[in-house]
Design a protein around this motif. Sequence first.
Motif, PDB file in Angstrom:
ATOM      1  N   ARG A 230      42.700  42.395  48.174  1.00  0.00           N
ATOM      2  CA  ARG A 230      42.211  41.262  47.403  1.00  0.00           C
ATOM      3  C   ARG A 230      42.018  41.698  45.955  1.00  0.00           C
ATOM      4  O   ARG A 230      42.054  42.879  45.630  1.00  0.00           O
ATOM      5  CB  ARG A 230      40.878  40.774  47.969  1.00  0.00           C
ATOM      6  CG  ARG A 230      40.918  40.385  49.430  1.00  0.00           C
ATOM      7  CD  ARG A 230      39.502  40.282  49.986  1.00  0.00           C
ATOM      8  NE  ARG A 230      38.782  41.545  49.816  1.00  0.00           N
ATOM      9  CZ  ARG A 230      37.524  41.744  50.215  1.00  0.00           C
ATOM     10  NH1 ARG A 230      36.847  40.759  50.792  1.00  0.00           N
ATOM     11  NH2 ARG A 230      36.944  42.911  50.029  1.00  0.00           N
ATOM     12  N   ARG A 231      41.770  40.722  45.078  1.00  0.00           N
ATOM     13  CA  ARG A 231      41.581  41.050  43.669  1.00  0.00           C
ATOM     14  C   ARG A 231      40.387  41.969  43.459  1.00  0.00           C
ATOM     15  O   ARG A 231      40.389  42.819  42.573  1.00  0.00           O
ATOM     16  CB  ARG A 231      41.403  39.764  42.859  1.00  0.00           C
ATOM     17  CG  ARG A 231      41.212  39.978  41.375  1.00  0.00           C
ATOM     18  CD  ARG A 231      41.251  38.682  40.606  1.00  0.00           C
ATOM     19  NE  ARG A 231      42.559  38.053  40.698  1.00  0.00           N
ATOM     20  CZ  ARG A 231      42.873  36.918  40.072  1.00  0.00           C
ATOM     21  NH1 ARG A 231      41.966  36.300  39.349  1.00  0.00           N
ATOM     22  NH2 ARG A 231      44.083  36.411  40.190  1.00  0.00           N
ATOM     23  N   SER A 232      39.365  41.826  44.287  1.00  0.00           N
ATOM     24  CA  SER A 232      38.146  42.635  44.113  1.00  0.00           C
ATOM     25  C   SER A 232      38.280  44.024  44.730  1.00  0.00           C
ATOM     26  O   SER A 232      37.454  44.903  44.460  1.00  0.00           O
ATOM     27  CB  SER A 232      36.953  41.919  44.745  1.00  0.00           C
ATOM     28  OG  SER A 232      37.190  41.679  46.128  1.00  0.00           O
ATOM     29  N   ASP A 233      39.297  44.247  45.577  1.00  0.00           N
ATOM     30  CA  ASP A 233      39.468  45.549  46.226  1.00  0.00           C
ATOM     31  C   ASP A 233      40.053  46.558  45.240  1.00  0.00           C
ATOM     32  O   ASP A 233      40.773  46.189  44.307  1.00  0.00           O
ATOM     33  CB  ASP A 233      40.393  45.422  47.435  1.00  0.00           C
ATOM     34  CG  ASP A 233      39.845  44.489  48.499  1.00  0.00           C
ATOM     35  OD1 ASP A 233      38.616  44.282  48.521  1.00  0.00           O
ATOM     36  OD2 ASP A 233      40.645  43.960  49.296  1.00  0.00           O
ATOM     37  N   LEU A 234      39.779  47.824  45.485  1.00  0.00           N
ATOM     38  CA  LEU A 234      40.246  48.895  44.606  1.00  0.00           C
ATOM     39  C   LEU A 234      40.996  49.929  45.440  1.00  0.00           C
ATOM     40  O   LEU A 234      40.448  50.451  46.415  1.00  0.00           O
ATOM     41  CB  LEU A 234      39.064  49.548  43.886  1.00  0.00           C
ATOM     42  CG  LEU A 234      38.262  48.621  42.961  1.00  0.00           C
ATOM     43  CD1 LEU A 234      36.904  49.225  42.646  1.00  0.00           C
ATOM     44  CD2 LEU A 234      39.038  48.357  41.682  1.00  0.00           C
ATOM     45  N   ALA A 235      42.248  50.212  45.053  1.00  0.00           N
ATOM     46  CA  ALA A 235      43.094  51.133  45.808  1.00  0.00           C
ATOM     47  C   ALA A 235      43.366  52.391  45.004  1.00  0.00           C
ATOM     48  O   ALA A 235      43.620  52.329  43.795  1.00  0.00           O
ATOM     49  CB  ALA A 235      44.407  50.452  46.185  1.00  0.00           C
ATOM     50  N   PHE A 236      43.345  53.544  45.684  1.00  0.00           N
ATOM     51  CA  PHE A 236      43.474  54.841  45.025  1.00  0.00           C
ATOM     52  C   PHE A 236      44.404  55.759  45.824  1.00  0.00           C
ATOM     53  O   PHE A 236      44.439  55.694  47.059  1.00  0.00           O
ATOM     54  CB  PHE A 236      42.107  55.545  44.924  1.00  0.00           C
ATOM     55  CG  PHE A 236      41.018  54.696  44.342  1.00  0.00           C
ATOM     56  CD1 PHE A 236      40.691  54.773  42.999  1.00  0.00           C
ATOM     57  CD2 PHE A 236      40.313  53.798  45.152  1.00  0.00           C
ATOM     58  CE1 PHE A 236      39.684  53.988  42.467  1.00  0.00           C
ATOM     59  CE2 PHE A 236      39.305  53.014  44.634  1.00  0.00           C
ATOM     60  CZ  PHE A 236      38.989  53.108  43.284  1.00  0.00           C
ATOM     61  N   ARG A 237      45.115  56.604  45.117  1.00  0.00           N
ATOM     62  CA  ARG A 237      45.744  57.742  45.772  1.00  0.00           C
ATOM     63  C   ARG A 237      44.738  58.882  45.684  1.00  0.00           C
ATOM     64  O   ARG A 237      44.454  59.408  44.616  1.00  0.00           O
ATOM     65  CB  ARG A 237      47.057  58.129  45.085  1.00  0.00           C
ATOM     66  CG  ARG A 237      47.799  59.237  45.852  1.00  0.00           C
ATOM     67  CD  ARG A 237      49.065  59.665  45.143  1.00  0.00           C
ATOM     68  NE  ARG A 237      49.743  60.733  45.879  1.00  0.00           N
ATOM     69  CZ  ARG A 237      50.720  61.455  45.368  1.00  0.00           C
ATOM     70  NH1 ARG A 237      51.143  61.236  44.122  1.00  0.00           N
ATOM     71  NH2 ARG A 237      51.277  62.414  46.086  1.00  0.00           N
ATOM     72  N   GLU A 242      47.150  61.099  51.015  1.00  0.00           N
ATOM     73  CA  GLU A 242      45.913  60.428  51.415  1.00  0.00           C
ATOM     74  C   GLU A 242      45.553  59.346  50.402  1.00  0.00           C
ATOM     75  O   GLU A 242      45.629  59.557  49.189  1.00  0.00           O
ATOM     76  CB  GLU A 242      44.779  61.456  51.525  1.00  0.00           C
ATOM     77  CG  GLU A 242      43.601  60.977  52.351  1.00  0.00           C
ATOM     78  CD  GLU A 242      42.640  62.123  52.668  1.00  0.00           C
ATOM     79  OE1 GLU A 242      41.895  61.993  53.650  1.00  0.00           O
ATOM     80  OE2 GLU A 242      42.641  63.128  51.934  1.00  0.00           O
ATOM     81  N   PHE A 243      45.149  58.188  50.909  1.00  0.00           N
ATOM     82  CA  PHE A 243      44.823  57.037  50.066  1.00  0.00           C
ATOM     83  C   PHE A 243      43.443  56.497  50.453  1.00  0.00           C
ATOM     84  O   PHE A 243      42.986  56.690  51.584  1.00  0.00           O
ATOM     85  CB  PHE A 243      45.860  55.929  50.250  1.00  0.00           C
ATOM     86  CG  PHE A 243      47.232  56.308  49.762  1.00  0.00           C
ATOM     87  CD1 PHE A 243      47.723  55.806  48.572  1.00  0.00           C
ATOM     88  CD2 PHE A 243      48.041  57.167  50.502  1.00  0.00           C
ATOM     89  CE1 PHE A 243      48.994  56.146  48.121  1.00  0.00           C
ATOM     90  CE2 PHE A 243      49.300  57.518  50.060  1.00  0.00           C
ATOM     91  CZ  PHE A 243      49.776  57.008  48.866  1.00  0.00           C
ATOM     92  N   VAL A 244      42.817  55.807  49.505  1.00  0.00           N
ATOM     93  CA  VAL A 244      41.513  55.191  49.756  1.00  0.00           C
ATOM     94  C   VAL A 244      41.564  53.740  49.297  1.00  0.00           C
ATOM     95  O   VAL A 244      42.140  53.419  48.249  1.00  0.00           O
ATOM     96  CB  VAL A 244      40.389  55.943  49.010  1.00  0.00           C
ATOM     97  CG1 VAL A 244      39.098  55.115  48.987  1.00  0.00           C
ATOM     98  CG2 VAL A 244      40.125  57.297  49.657  1.00  0.00           C
ATOM     99  N   LEU A 245      40.976  52.866  50.096  1.00  0.00           N
ATOM    100  CA  LEU A 245      40.834  51.464  49.723  1.00  0.00           C
ATOM    101  C   LEU A 245      39.352  51.120  49.780  1.00  0.00           C
ATOM    102  O   LEU A 245      38.716  51.217  50.835  1.00  0.00           O
ATOM    103  CB  LEU A 245      41.635  50.579  50.680  1.00  0.00           C
ATOM    104  CG  LEU A 245      41.773  49.096  50.333  1.00  0.00           C
ATOM    105  CD1 LEU A 245      42.354  48.905  48.935  1.00  0.00           C
ATOM    106  CD2 LEU A 245      42.656  48.393  51.357  1.00  0.00           C
TER     107      LEU A 245
END
Length: 322
Positions: A230-237, A242-245
Amino acid sequence: MNPDTPFGPQGLTQIIEGNPVATLVIDAGHRVTHWNRACAILTGVEAAEMLGTQEQWRPFYPKPRPIMADLIVDGAMESAVDQFYGGKFRRSGVIDGAFEAEDHFPHLGADGRWLFFTAAALKDETGRTIGAIETLQDITARHRAEAALKESEERYRELSRTDALTGLYNSRHLQECLLQEVERARRHASPLSLLVLDADHFKRINDTHGHLEGDRVLQALARTIGNNQRRSDLAFRYGGEEFVLLLPQTTGAEALVLAERLRREFAAQEVVPEQGEVIRCTISIGVSQYQPGESPRDFIRRADAATYAAKARGRNCVVGAD
Protein backbone atom coordinates in the motif's frame (compact mmCIF):
# COMPACT_ATOMS: atom_id res chain seq x y z
CA MET A 1 6.61 63.60 -22.33
CA ASN A 2 4.39 66.38 -20.97
CA PRO A 3 6.62 68.77 -18.94
CA ASP A 4 3.57 69.93 -16.93
CA THR A 5 3.02 66.59 -15.22
CA PRO A 6 4.20 66.29 -11.59
CA PHE A 7 7.12 64.18 -12.82
CA GLY A 8 7.92 66.13 -15.96
CA PRO A 9 11.14 67.92 -14.95
CA GLN A 10 13.96 66.99 -17.24
CA GLY A 11 16.24 65.93 -14.38
CA LEU A 12 13.92 63.22 -13.09
CA THR A 13 13.28 61.96 -16.60
CA GLN A 14 17.00 61.68 -17.30
CA ILE A 15 17.60 59.84 -14.01
CA ILE A 16 14.83 57.33 -14.64
CA GLU A 17 15.66 56.80 -18.31
CA GLY A 18 19.33 56.32 -17.51
CA ASN A 19 18.60 53.79 -14.76
CA PRO A 20 19.66 50.29 -15.88
CA VAL A 21 16.97 48.86 -13.56
CA ALA A 22 13.47 48.59 -15.02
CA THR A 23 11.54 51.56 -13.60
CA LEU A 24 8.02 52.91 -14.00
CA VAL A 25 6.26 55.87 -12.43
CA ILE A 26 2.56 56.59 -12.03
CA ASP A 27 0.88 59.80 -10.85
CA ALA A 28 -1.88 60.28 -8.28
CA GLY A 29 -4.47 59.37 -10.92
CA HIS A 30 -2.74 56.05 -11.61
CA ARG A 31 -1.57 57.21 -15.03
CA VAL A 32 1.83 56.09 -16.28
CA THR A 33 4.25 59.02 -16.54
CA HIS A 34 7.55 57.18 -16.93
CA TRP A 35 8.40 53.80 -18.42
CA ASN A 36 12.12 53.57 -18.99
CA ARG A 37 13.99 51.64 -21.65
CA ALA A 38 14.95 48.90 -19.17
CA CYS A 39 11.26 48.45 -18.32
CA ALA A 40 10.39 48.20 -22.01
CA ILE A 41 13.06 45.52 -22.49
CA LEU A 42 11.91 43.58 -19.41
CA THR A 43 8.22 43.63 -20.29
CA GLY A 44 8.39 43.69 -24.09
CA VAL A 45 6.07 46.73 -24.06
CA GLU A 46 7.34 50.06 -25.36
CA ALA A 47 6.87 53.29 -23.42
CA ALA A 48 4.71 54.76 -26.20
CA GLU A 49 2.05 52.13 -25.48
CA MET A 50 1.98 52.88 -21.75
CA LEU A 51 2.54 56.61 -21.17
CA GLY A 52 -0.65 58.43 -20.19
CA THR A 53 -2.62 55.18 -19.73
CA GLN A 54 -3.75 53.33 -16.62
CA GLU A 55 -2.73 50.00 -18.11
CA GLN A 56 0.44 49.41 -16.10
CA TRP A 57 -1.03 46.01 -15.16
CA ARG A 58 -1.12 44.82 -18.79
CA PRO A 59 2.39 43.35 -19.19
CA PHE A 60 2.12 41.50 -15.86
CA TYR A 61 -1.44 40.21 -15.49
CA PRO A 62 -4.15 38.76 -17.78
CA LYS A 63 -6.80 41.19 -16.51
CA PRO A 64 -6.86 44.57 -14.73
CA ARG A 65 -5.62 44.62 -11.13
CA PRO A 66 -3.39 46.92 -9.08
CA ILE A 67 0.36 46.64 -9.31
CA MET A 68 2.40 47.49 -6.22
CA ALA A 69 2.76 51.14 -7.26
CA ASP A 70 -1.06 51.49 -7.45
CA LEU A 71 -1.36 50.25 -3.88
CA ILE A 72 1.24 52.77 -2.74
CA VAL A 73 -0.66 55.64 -4.41
CA ASP A 74 -3.80 54.51 -2.59
CA GLY A 75 -1.94 54.66 0.72
CA ALA A 76 -2.00 50.92 1.12
CA MET A 77 -1.64 49.36 4.53
CA GLU A 78 -0.18 45.90 4.95
CA SER A 79 -3.62 44.29 4.86
CA ALA A 80 -4.30 45.73 1.40
CA VAL A 81 -0.91 44.66 0.08
CA ASP A 82 -1.45 41.20 1.57
CA GLN A 83 -4.67 40.86 -0.44
CA PHE A 84 -2.68 40.88 -3.67
CA TYR A 85 0.78 39.69 -2.57
CA GLY A 86 0.02 37.49 0.43
CA GLY A 87 3.13 35.81 1.80
CA LYS A 88 5.34 37.30 -0.92
CA PHE A 89 6.00 40.84 0.33
CA ARG A 90 7.73 42.71 3.13
CA ARG A 91 8.20 46.30 4.18
CA SER A 92 11.31 47.88 2.76
CA GLY A 93 14.17 48.17 5.23
CA VAL A 94 15.51 51.18 3.34
CA ILE A 95 12.56 53.40 2.37
CA ASP A 96 9.80 54.46 4.78
CA GLY A 97 6.36 53.31 3.65
CA ALA A 98 7.75 51.28 0.75
CA PHE A 99 7.12 47.61 0.07
CA GLU A 100 9.13 45.00 -1.78
CA ALA A 101 8.15 41.55 -3.02
CA GLU A 102 9.11 38.55 -5.11
CA ASP A 103 6.53 36.92 -7.34
CA HIS A 104 6.18 34.76 -10.42
CA PHE A 105 4.47 36.28 -13.45
CA PRO A 106 3.40 33.43 -15.78
CA HIS A 107 2.12 35.85 -18.44
CA LEU A 108 5.38 37.80 -18.70
CA GLY A 109 7.53 36.59 -21.57
CA ALA A 110 7.32 33.22 -23.29
CA ASP A 111 7.80 31.08 -20.17
CA GLY A 112 6.94 33.49 -17.36
CA ARG A 113 9.43 35.29 -15.14
CA TRP A 114 10.25 35.78 -11.47
CA LEU A 115 10.55 39.45 -10.50
CA PHE A 116 11.83 41.27 -7.44
CA PHE A 117 10.09 44.63 -7.24
CA THR A 118 10.00 47.61 -4.91
CA ALA A 119 7.44 50.43 -4.86
CA ALA A 120 7.68 53.70 -2.95
CA ALA A 121 5.62 56.87 -2.75
CA LEU A 122 6.61 60.12 -4.45
CA LYS A 123 5.66 63.14 -2.35
CA ASP A 124 5.58 66.89 -2.91
CA GLU A 125 7.14 69.48 -0.59
CA THR A 126 4.10 69.29 1.72
CA GLY A 127 4.40 65.51 2.13
CA ARG A 128 1.37 64.77 -0.05
CA THR A 129 1.59 61.60 -2.16
CA ILE A 130 1.60 62.63 -5.81
CA GLY A 131 2.53 59.29 -7.31
CA ALA A 132 4.65 56.18 -6.92
CA ILE A 133 7.80 54.75 -8.40
CA GLU A 134 8.34 51.03 -8.90
CA THR A 135 11.53 49.21 -9.86
CA LEU A 136 11.61 45.64 -11.16
CA GLN A 137 14.44 43.15 -11.44
CA ASP A 138 14.34 39.84 -13.30
CA ILE A 139 15.44 37.10 -10.86
CA THR A 140 14.28 34.16 -12.99
CA ALA A 141 17.79 32.77 -13.42
CA ARG A 142 18.32 32.75 -9.66
CA HIS A 143 15.03 30.97 -9.02
CA ARG A 144 15.79 28.37 -11.68
CA ALA A 145 19.24 27.78 -10.20
CA GLU A 146 17.74 27.39 -6.72
CA ALA A 147 15.09 24.98 -8.05
CA ALA A 148 17.75 22.95 -9.88
CA LEU A 149 19.88 22.81 -6.74
CA LYS A 150 16.90 21.70 -4.64
CA GLU A 151 16.05 19.01 -7.19
CA SER A 152 19.65 17.84 -7.24
CA GLU A 153 19.78 17.67 -3.44
CA GLU A 154 16.51 15.74 -3.34
CA ARG A 155 17.81 13.32 -5.98
CA TYR A 156 20.98 12.78 -3.95
CA ARG A 157 18.96 12.17 -0.78
CA GLU A 158 16.81 9.66 -2.64
CA LEU A 159 19.85 7.86 -4.03
CA SER A 160 21.49 7.77 -0.61
CA ARG A 161 18.54 5.86 0.86
CA THR A 162 17.72 3.65 -2.14
CA ASP A 163 19.13 0.26 -3.11
CA ALA A 164 20.54 0.58 -6.63
CA LEU A 165 19.65 -2.95 -7.76
CA THR A 166 16.01 -3.17 -6.69
CA GLY A 167 14.91 0.46 -6.32
CA LEU A 168 13.63 -0.29 -2.81
CA TYR A 169 14.88 1.58 0.24
CA ASN A 170 18.19 0.38 1.70
CA SER A 171 18.96 -0.97 5.17
CA ARG A 172 20.23 2.37 6.45
CA HIS A 173 16.91 4.00 5.67
CA LEU A 174 15.16 1.05 7.33
CA GLN A 175 16.71 1.98 10.66
CA GLU A 176 15.39 5.54 10.37
CA CYS A 177 11.89 4.48 9.31
CA LEU A 178 11.68 1.73 11.92
CA LEU A 179 12.37 4.21 14.72
CA GLN A 180 9.74 6.61 13.35
CA GLU A 181 7.05 3.99 12.87
CA VAL A 182 7.64 2.39 16.27
CA GLU A 183 7.36 5.81 17.91
CA ARG A 184 4.14 6.52 15.97
CA ALA A 185 2.68 3.15 17.01
CA ARG A 186 3.55 3.86 20.64
CA ARG A 187 2.10 7.37 20.55
CA HIS A 188 -1.18 6.41 18.90
CA ALA A 189 -1.46 2.87 20.27
CA SER A 190 -1.89 1.69 16.68
CA PRO A 191 -0.86 -1.70 15.24
CA LEU A 192 2.40 -2.05 13.37
CA SER A 193 3.66 -5.20 11.69
CA LEU A 194 6.79 -6.23 9.86
CA LEU A 195 7.72 -8.91 7.31
CA VAL A 196 11.20 -10.30 6.78
CA LEU A 197 11.43 -12.12 3.44
CA ASP A 198 14.38 -14.29 2.43
CA ALA A 199 14.93 -15.89 -0.99
CA ASP A 200 15.32 -19.67 -0.64
CA HIS A 201 18.46 -21.42 -1.91
CA PHE A 202 19.68 -18.16 -3.39
CA LYS A 203 23.36 -19.18 -3.29
CA ARG A 204 22.49 -22.16 -5.43
CA ILE A 205 20.85 -19.85 -8.00
CA ASN A 206 23.96 -17.67 -8.15
CA ASP A 207 26.26 -20.69 -8.42
CA THR A 208 24.15 -22.35 -11.13
CA HIS A 209 23.03 -19.40 -13.24
CA GLY A 210 25.49 -16.64 -12.34
CA HIS A 211 25.16 -13.41 -10.40
CA LEU A 212 23.46 -11.48 -13.22
CA GLU A 213 20.56 -13.93 -13.25
CA GLY A 214 20.58 -13.91 -9.46
CA ASP A 215 20.15 -10.14 -9.60
CA ARG A 216 17.18 -10.60 -11.92
CA VAL A 217 15.58 -12.90 -9.35
CA LEU A 218 16.01 -10.24 -6.65
CA GLN A 219 14.53 -7.61 -8.94
CA ALA A 220 11.54 -9.88 -9.59
CA LEU A 221 11.03 -10.26 -5.85
CA ALA A 222 11.24 -6.48 -5.41
CA ARG A 223 8.55 -6.04 -8.07
CA THR A 224 6.31 -8.59 -6.36
CA ILE A 225 6.66 -6.68 -3.10
CA GLY A 226 6.03 -3.34 -4.84
CA ASN A 227 2.92 -4.65 -6.59
CA ASN A 228 1.38 -5.66 -3.27
CA GLN A 229 2.33 -2.83 -0.92
CA ARG A 230 0.00 0.00 0.00
CA ARG A 231 1.04 3.64 -0.23
CA SER A 232 1.71 3.73 3.52
CA ASP A 233 3.85 0.55 3.48
CA LEU A 234 7.64 0.79 3.31
CA ALA A 235 9.77 -1.79 1.47
CA PHE A 236 13.51 -2.31 1.93
CA ARG A 237 16.30 -4.51 0.72
CA TYR A 238 17.66 -5.54 4.10
CA GLY A 239 20.83 -7.14 2.76
CA GLY A 240 21.79 -9.73 0.15
CA GLU A 241 18.66 -11.74 -0.63
CA GLU A 242 16.76 -10.51 2.44
CA PHE A 243 13.94 -7.94 2.29
CA VAL A 244 11.77 -6.16 4.85
CA LEU A 245 8.25 -4.81 4.49
CA LEU A 246 7.12 -2.40 7.21
CA LEU A 247 3.33 -2.22 7.60
CA PRO A 248 1.84 0.68 9.60
CA GLN A 249 -1.74 0.35 10.84
CA THR A 250 -1.57 -3.40 10.25
CA THR A 251 -2.22 -6.22 12.71
CA GLY A 252 -0.21 -9.42 12.78
CA ALA A 253 -3.17 -11.34 11.37
CA GLU A 254 -3.46 -8.95 8.43
CA ALA A 255 0.30 -9.12 7.87
CA LEU A 256 0.12 -12.93 7.72
CA VAL A 257 -2.49 -12.71 4.94
CA LEU A 258 -0.27 -10.36 2.95
CA ALA A 259 2.79 -12.54 3.55
CA GLU A 260 1.00 -15.60 2.22
CA ARG A 261 -0.08 -13.70 -0.89
CA LEU A 262 3.51 -12.58 -1.51
CA ARG A 263 4.83 -16.13 -1.01
CA ARG A 264 2.28 -17.57 -3.42
CA GLU A 265 2.73 -14.94 -6.14
CA PHE A 266 6.51 -15.08 -6.10
CA ALA A 267 6.58 -18.89 -6.18
CA ALA A 268 4.51 -18.75 -9.39
CA GLN A 269 6.91 -16.36 -11.11
CA GLU A 270 9.43 -17.42 -13.70
CA VAL A 271 12.72 -15.68 -14.44
CA VAL A 272 13.74 -16.52 -17.99
CA PRO A 273 17.50 -16.23 -18.59
CA GLU A 274 18.96 -15.57 -22.02
CA GLN A 275 20.29 -19.11 -22.03
CA GLY A 276 19.46 -22.15 -19.94
CA GLU A 277 16.43 -23.32 -18.04
CA VAL A 278 13.73 -21.16 -16.45
CA ILE A 279 14.56 -20.06 -12.91
CA ARG A 280 11.98 -20.42 -10.17
CA CYS A 281 12.58 -19.24 -6.66
CA THR A 282 10.58 -19.27 -3.43
CA ILE A 283 10.71 -17.17 -0.28
CA SER A 284 10.51 -17.82 3.44
CA ILE A 285 8.73 -15.10 5.42
CA GLY A 286 8.71 -14.23 9.08
CA VAL A 287 5.99 -11.95 10.47
CA SER A 288 5.92 -9.96 13.71
CA GLN A 289 3.51 -7.44 15.21
CA TYR A 290 5.00 -4.73 17.38
CA GLN A 291 4.56 -5.38 21.09
CA PRO A 292 4.23 -2.37 23.40
CA GLY A 293 7.47 -1.63 25.18
CA GLU A 294 9.80 -3.63 22.95
CA SER A 295 12.71 -1.96 21.18
CA PRO A 296 12.86 -1.62 17.38
CA ARG A 297 15.76 -4.10 17.42
CA ASP A 298 13.69 -6.72 19.25
CA PHE A 299 10.74 -6.07 16.93
CA ILE A 300 12.74 -6.89 13.81
CA ARG A 301 14.69 -9.65 15.58
CA ARG A 302 11.46 -11.58 16.25
CA ALA A 303 10.48 -11.40 12.56
CA ASP A 304 14.00 -12.47 11.58
CA ALA A 305 13.80 -15.45 13.95
CA ALA A 306 10.43 -16.41 12.42
CA THR A 307 12.09 -16.36 8.97
CA TYR A 308 14.71 -18.83 10.18
CA ALA A 309 11.87 -20.95 11.58
CA ALA A 310 10.25 -20.89 8.12
CA LYS A 311 13.53 -22.10 6.62
CA ALA A 312 13.69 -24.90 9.18
CA ARG A 313 10.16 -26.02 8.24
CA GLY A 314 11.25 -26.65 4.67
CA ARG A 315 11.20 -23.10 3.19
CA ASN A 316 8.54 -21.56 0.95
CA CYS A 317 6.27 -20.86 3.92
CA VAL A 318 5.17 -18.13 6.30
CA VAL A 319 5.73 -18.17 10.07
CA GLY A 320 4.37 -15.74 12.62
CA ALA A 321 6.65 -14.67 15.45
CA ASP A 322 5.92 -15.62 19.03
